[in-house]
Design a protein around this motif. Structure first.
Motif: not given
Length: 383
Positions: A250-252, A270-282, A285-292, A314-317
């Motif tokens: 997921k993080h690779t 890896d699309t066959a396993v899991a891809v990393h999310p790109m969850n921002g904080s518009p 206030e919300v804790q973000p989780h993304w590839i910087t 966007v959905f993936t990095a």
């Protein structure tokens, strides 16, 4: 199938080749746009339109970007986890080395922020120490300013190779009545300066600047990497080396070379396993989780590209880059704001037999916004 969208700099732009349009899009563009209307936000609309039309340059509207509030929210998270819990403010009699000071131009239209008070008697500027040594690198990574409603109205990633003082100059947006400066020190966290009142606030003008993505300059890349290594050694990561795919796909960051060997793309996950999310904080206030950031090193350890990612729409990095002439192997790295530094597998570069003699020796640098639609979405629209 996946495809990548690249945006260049804070005023991000991207171009897609006619070859990719012919081979990757087999649907009428209007049908695709109609389907995607309910699925994704405006940034992705522009990307698909570019794929379906002639070679196009799309300018990303900074007003639509969630980059600045996302980065601000992450600074607050890190400050709470690693430092005092709140931005440090100046106390009379204490050192002002880390304090950002904001001054306005005579007409109130331009603001300048410097970190430290080196112009005062016995004052000191915050150092800007660029280094490949994780224990030595020490600099103000970002300066930002917020308005009376706690909105980030300006933000800049700084270059540690430029001598102190750390400085940012910006245009004061219309409608602002107060401005408060902040800075992030890579070793000591978030500091807050004194709020400044705008003497003659202007009305809101649609042409006023908005806060958008800001990337590190090429000469800063080695220092940014060194700081990631430093952070990787600290809690909660506690690792002397980057994590790898043995810790999860997921993080690779995985590199895919195009057939011509001149360009390549990165996908975190890896699309066959899991891809990393790109969850921002518009809203900040919300804790973000993304590839910087994602970046790539060649066989000699030289960074050939480093791209700062925006989570907006966007959905993936993902990122695209040009393969420098002479590169024999490439290895991608990704920094997750929550889970640290990850290293992808080494990819061998095979020179194309049809390669021309054009000079491509310069390193590739762009600020990327990545997007890979899910398998089900692509299947639904027939790509």
């Amino acid at each position: 199938r996946r495809f990548a969208n690249s945006f260049h700099s804070a005023r991000s732009q991207f171009t897609l080749s006619a070859k990719r349009r012919r081979t990757r899009i087999r649907i009428h563009p209007l049908n695709a746009l109609h389907y995607l209307h309910t699925m994704i936000r405006s940034t992705f609309y522009a990307c698909l339109l570019a794929l379906a039309s002639t070679t196009t340059v799309v300018v990303v509207n900074a007003a639509d970007s969630e980059f600045c509030p996302t980065l601000s929210a992450d600074f607050n998270r890190r400050q709470l986890a690693d430092f005092s819990g709140e931005a440090v403010v100046y106390e009379e009699g204490s050192s002002a080395k880390h304090i950002p000071f904001l001054t306005l131009s005579a007409d109130g239209q331009t603001g300048t922020i410097v970190v430290g008070n080196g112009d005062d008697d016995e004052g000191v500027w915050h150092p800007m120490v660029a280094s490949e040594d994780p224990e030595t690198v020490h600099f103000v990574t970002h300066i930002m300013v917020k308005d009376q409603d706690d909105n980030v109205v300006a933000l800049e990633a700084l270059d540690p190779t430029i001598a102190a003082p750390a400085t940012m100059t910006f245009s004061v947006p219309g409608g602002v009545t107060t401005l408060t400066p902040f800075e992030w020190c890579n070793k000591h966290g978030l500091y807050k300066g004194t709020t400044v009142t705008i003497p003659n606030p202007t009305t809101v003008d649609p042409s006023d600047p908005s806060c958008g993505i800001s990337a590190f300059e090429t000469q800063a890349w080695e220092s940014v990497h060194a700081d990631f290594v430093r952070l990787q050694r600290m809690p909660p990561h506690n690792s002397e080396v980057p994590f790898t795919e043995t810790g999860g796909a997921k993080h690779t960051p995985y590199i895919t070379l195009d057939a011509d060997g001149k360009t390549a793309s990165i996908l975190v996950g890896d699309t066959a396993v899991a891809v990393h999310p790109m969850n921002g904080s518009p809203d900040g206030e919300v804790q973000p989780h993304w590839i910087t950031e994602v970046y790539v090193m060649d066989q000699s350890g030289e960074i050939v590209t480093m791209q700062t990612l925006d989570s907006t729409g966007v959905f993936t990095a993902t990122a695209e880059f040009d393969v420098p002439e002479g590169a024999e192997t490439l290895q991608a790295y990704a920094w997750c704001n929550l889970h640290g530094l990850w290293q992808g597998p080494v990819v061998e570069v095979v020179a194309s037999a049809s390669a021309d003699t054009e000079d491509n020796s310069g390193v590739a640098c762009s600020v990327a916004v990545g997007a890979v639609a899910g398998t089900s979405l692509l299947a639904a629209i027939g790509v």
